[in-house]
Design an enzyme around this catalytic site. Sequence first.
Site, mmCIF file in Angstrom:
data_model
loop_
_atom_site.group_PDB
_atom_site.id
_atom_site.type_symbol
_atom_site.label_atom_id
_atom_site.label_comp_id
_atom_site.label_asym_id
_atom_site.label_seq_id
_atom_site.Cartn_x
_atom_site.Cartn_y
_atom_site.Cartn_z
ATOM 1 N N ASP A 12 8.279 14.579 29.732
ATOM 2 C CA ASP A 12 9.516 13.860 29.558
ATOM 3 C C ASP A 12 9.683 12.713 30.520
ATOM 4 O O ASP A 12 9.726 12.598 31.842
ATOM 5 C CB ASP A 12 10.822 14.702 30.066
ATOM 6 C CG ASP A 12 12.320 14.551 29.443
ATOM 7 O OD1 ASP A 12 12.252 13.375 29.064
ATOM 8 O OD2 ASP A 12 13.010 15.277 29.587
ATOM 9 N N ASP A 106 11.960 10.169 24.037
ATOM 10 C CA ASP A 106 11.283 10.161 25.247
ATOM 11 C C ASP A 106 10.723 11.498 25.690
ATOM 12 O O ASP A 106 10.474 11.771 26.941
ATOM 13 C CB ASP A 106 12.314 9.777 26.237
ATOM 14 C CG ASP A 106 13.583 10.788 26.360
ATOM 15 O OD1 ASP A 106 13.531 11.451 25.458
ATOM 16 O OD2 ASP A 106 14.535 10.573 27.169
ATOM 17 N N GLU A 107 10.573 12.337 24.772
ATOM 18 C CA GLU A 107 10.073 13.939 25.025
ATOM 19 C C GLU A 107 8.864 14.167 24.052
ATOM 20 O O GLU A 107 8.984 14.051 22.960
ATOM 21 C CB GLU A 107 11.150 14.573 24.863
ATOM 22 C CG GLU A 107 11.302 16.149 25.339
ATOM 23 C CD GLU A 107 12.400 16.970 25.005
ATOM 24 O OE1 GLU A 107 12.369 17.921 25.610
ATOM 25 O OE2 GLU A 107 13.130 16.350 24.421
#
Length: 387
Positions: A12, A106-107
Amino acid sequence: MNKPQRYIAHFDLDSFFVSVEVLNNPALKDKPVIVGGSRERGVVAACSYAARKFGVHSAMAMKKAMQLCPQAILVRGTRGEYSRFSRWVTEIIAAKAPLFEKASIDEFYIDLTGMDKYFDPYQWTIDLRQEIIDKTQLPISFGLSSNKLVSKIATDEAKPNGYIFIQPGRERDFLAPLPVNKIPGVGESTFITLKEMGIKYIGDITKKSADEMEKKLGKWGADLWQKAHGIHHGEVHSYHEAKSISTENTFETNTADVEFLLSELVRMTERVGYELRQDEKLAGCIAVKIRYPNFDTTSRQTTINYTLRDDELIFAAKDLFHKLYKKGQPVRLLGVRLSELTNHAVQASLFDDGEKKNNLYKAIDDVKNKFGKTFLQKGRTVRKEKE
């Protein structure tokens, strides 16, 4: 034959939007920064850890956030930059990982099962994290464990810019002392119910029976009981699993009527946009295809900021059409395709009037689901009946 030990890493990017803004403007480093829309009507898309100390968090109304932290530096956000950095990190992971899932902008989840025959999964994950940091300068945290759930929770505990490895068999011990709302999906309502049951920490759930949890909370209660024991069977779904969403139309009569062609383009873009939202995806690329009567076929595509909104998709589609279309030439077929799909990232659409727009699209989609996909259409796509 025994199954191989599962190893799942969860990555993350820390305060992703803020981190990108700091890279572009180093003066923002260590300051209380809020990325989002207008002070009066906007929503917080992301905030720095300095701002979080004042109680600010993502998805909060900007007005409230500024009341909590009046000294915060408000940045409107450069969405194109976020898409660019997200793709950069994706490319680094794709070049190394045997199987990965892009869960949001974003993960990421990476399945390392079976790799322990050749090298240490933990060291491999540390090395990959360092490569991402070295190349992009973005802070990133990870959790590594035997399943997606525990790894995701571990990542949250590792932040900011850290990492944790939960050894197989130690999942329950790791989870036990954590507040019960650390489990993804435990919202305010469930949290209140659990507190009424005397459950404050995840370990408290393990002291109850699965039947007791199910009796109180239904299937969700039984699921919580399993999660509290560190049991989770979710698979890592390949990022390339859903490659594109497309539609095309071969006209009964070839036409050079630009107004008609644009109305069809809008209609088809709305259709793929609807499918995109039903699949809870965002698109990072759009393409338009035109086929002429002699079967000469041309197409053109462009990368876009990850989106699920019709207005943004239509704008890009019309721009591509005007660049592609041979003026005056009749058209046999027209097509639209969305690609570079990733799972729906709520924070990617929290700028300006994003919440208002998203609620509008949800309402439109609800009507379409009830009455049919063509029940609501933009005015441009409805052709006038001949009198």
